[in-house]
Design a protein around this motif. Structure first.
Motif, short mmCIF file in Angstrom:
data_model
loop_
_atom_site.label_atom_id
_atom_site.label_comp_id
_atom_site.label_asym_id
_atom_site.label_seq_id
_atom_site.Cartn_x
_atom_site.Cartn_y
_atom_site.Cartn_z
N ALA A 60 2.72 8.30 -8.70
CA ALA A 60 3.40 7.30 -7.89
C ALA A 60 3.91 6.21 -8.81
CB ALA A 60 2.46 6.70 -6.86
N VAL A 61 5.11 5.74 -8.56
CA VAL A 61 5.66 4.61 -9.31
C VAL A 61 5.15 3.34 -8.64
CG1 VAL A 61 7.75 3.39 -10.01
CG2 VAL A 61 7.70 5.89 -10.03
N LEU A 62 4.51 2.50 -9.43
CA LEU A 62 4.00 1.22 -8.95
C LEU A 62 4.87 0.11 -9.52
CD1 LEU A 62 0.23 1.84 -9.67
CD2 LEU A 62 1.46 2.29 -7.55
N ILE A 63 5.28 -0.81 -8.67
CA ILE A 63 6.10 -1.93 -9.12
C ILE A 63 5.42 -3.21 -8.66
CG2 ILE A 63 8.35 -3.04 -9.06
CD1 ILE A 63 9.53 -0.26 -8.44
N GLY A 64 4.78 -3.88 -9.61
CA GLY A 64 4.12 -5.13 -9.33
C GLY A 64 5.00 -6.30 -9.74
N ASP A 65 4.48 -7.50 -9.51
CA ASP A 65 5.21 -8.71 -9.86
C ASP A 65 4.20 -9.78 -10.23
OD1 ASP A 65 7.71 -10.30 -9.96
OD2 ASP A 65 6.75 -11.40 -8.32
N ALA A 66 4.52 -10.56 -11.25
CA ALA A 66 3.67 -11.69 -11.65
C ALA A 66 4.57 -12.84 -12.07
CB ALA A 66 2.75 -11.28 -12.79
N ASP A 77 0.85 -1.18 0.00
CA ASP A 77 0.00 0.00 0.00
C ASP A 77 0.89 1.24 0.00
OD1 ASP A 77 -2.17 -1.66 0.13
OD2 ASP A 77 -2.61 -1.26 2.24
N ARG A 78 0.43 2.29 -0.68
CA ARG A 78 1.23 3.51 -0.81
C ARG A 78 0.37 4.72 -0.51
NH1 ARG A 78 4.87 3.30 -5.15
NH2 ARG A 78 5.52 5.31 -4.35
N SER A 79 0.99 5.80 -0.12
CA SER A 79 0.34 7.09 0.05
C SER A 79 1.08 8.11 -0.80
CB SER A 79 0.39 7.55 1.51
OG SER A 79 -0.38 6.69 2.31
N ILE A 80 0.32 8.88 -1.57
CA ILE A 80 0.90 9.96 -2.36
C ILE A 80 0.03 11.20 -2.19
CG2 ILE A 80 1.83 8.38 -4.08
CD1 ILE A 80 -0.37 9.47 -6.00
N THR A 81 0.53 12.32 -2.61
CA THR A 81 -0.24 13.56 -2.58
C THR A 81 -0.68 13.88 -4.00
OG1 THR A 81 1.07 14.35 -0.71
CG2 THR A 81 -0.17 15.99 -1.96
N THR A 93 -8.58 8.35 -1.77
CA THR A 93 -8.12 6.97 -1.67
C THR A 93 -8.51 6.22 -2.93
OG1 THR A 93 -8.32 7.00 0.73
CG2 THR A 93 -8.26 4.84 -0.33
N TYR A 94 -7.54 5.56 -3.53
CA TYR A 94 -7.76 4.77 -4.73
C TYR A 94 -7.39 3.32 -4.45
CZ TYR A 94 -7.97 9.19 -7.25
OH TYR A 94 -8.32 10.43 -7.68
N VAL A 95 -8.15 2.41 -5.01
CA VAL A 95 -7.83 1.00 -4.94
C VAL A 95 -7.49 0.56 -6.36
CG1 VAL A 95 -8.65 -1.32 -4.39
CG2 VAL A 95 -9.35 0.62 -2.98
N LEU A 96 -6.26 0.06 -6.52
CA LEU A 96 -5.78 -0.36 -7.83
C LEU A 96 -5.61 -1.86 -7.85
CD1 LEU A 96 -3.00 2.34 -8.16
CD2 LEU A 96 -5.38 2.52 -8.85
N ARG A 97 -5.71 -2.44 -9.04
CA ARG A 97 -5.57 -3.89 -9.17
C ARG A 97 -4.60 -4.19 -10.30
NH1 ARG A 97 -10.92 -6.99 -9.42
NH2 ARG A 97 -10.61 -6.67 -7.21
#
Length: 84
Positions: A21-27, A12-16, A70-74
């Motif tokens: 925001a840089v998102l780094i996922g993994d699969a 989880d991240r917090s940004i203004t 607040t955002y929920v990303l998938r």
């Protein structure tokens, strides 16, 4: 048998906002079915405003939000037969 990919969208991240925001996922996938073809997709599940991803089909992307909240990303991964 083919197993579904294993996916992590990262912590989880917090940004203004407005901001990015840089998102780094993994699969990870088991290589089935043949030939392996793992595809990724970032989407917004909920949030107060529009979101733009710099690379919505990549594990690493930038999320740009114009409205504070607040955002929920998938992050979804598909191997062509199963998804997670």
């Amino acid at each position: 048998p083919n197993a579904a990919p294993v996916v992590s969208a990262g912590p989880d991240r917090s940004i203004t906002a407005p901001g990015a925001a840089v998102l780094i996922g993994d699969a990870r996938d088991d290589g089935q079915p043949e030939p392996p073809a793992l595809t990724l997709a970032w989407t917004v599940t909920s949030g107060p405003g529009a979101v733009r991803f710099s690379a919505p089909g990549a594990a690493r992307t930038e999320m740009h939000a114009t409205v504070a909240g607040t955002y929920v990303l998938r992050l979804t991964a598909s191997d062509g037969a199963r998804q997670a």
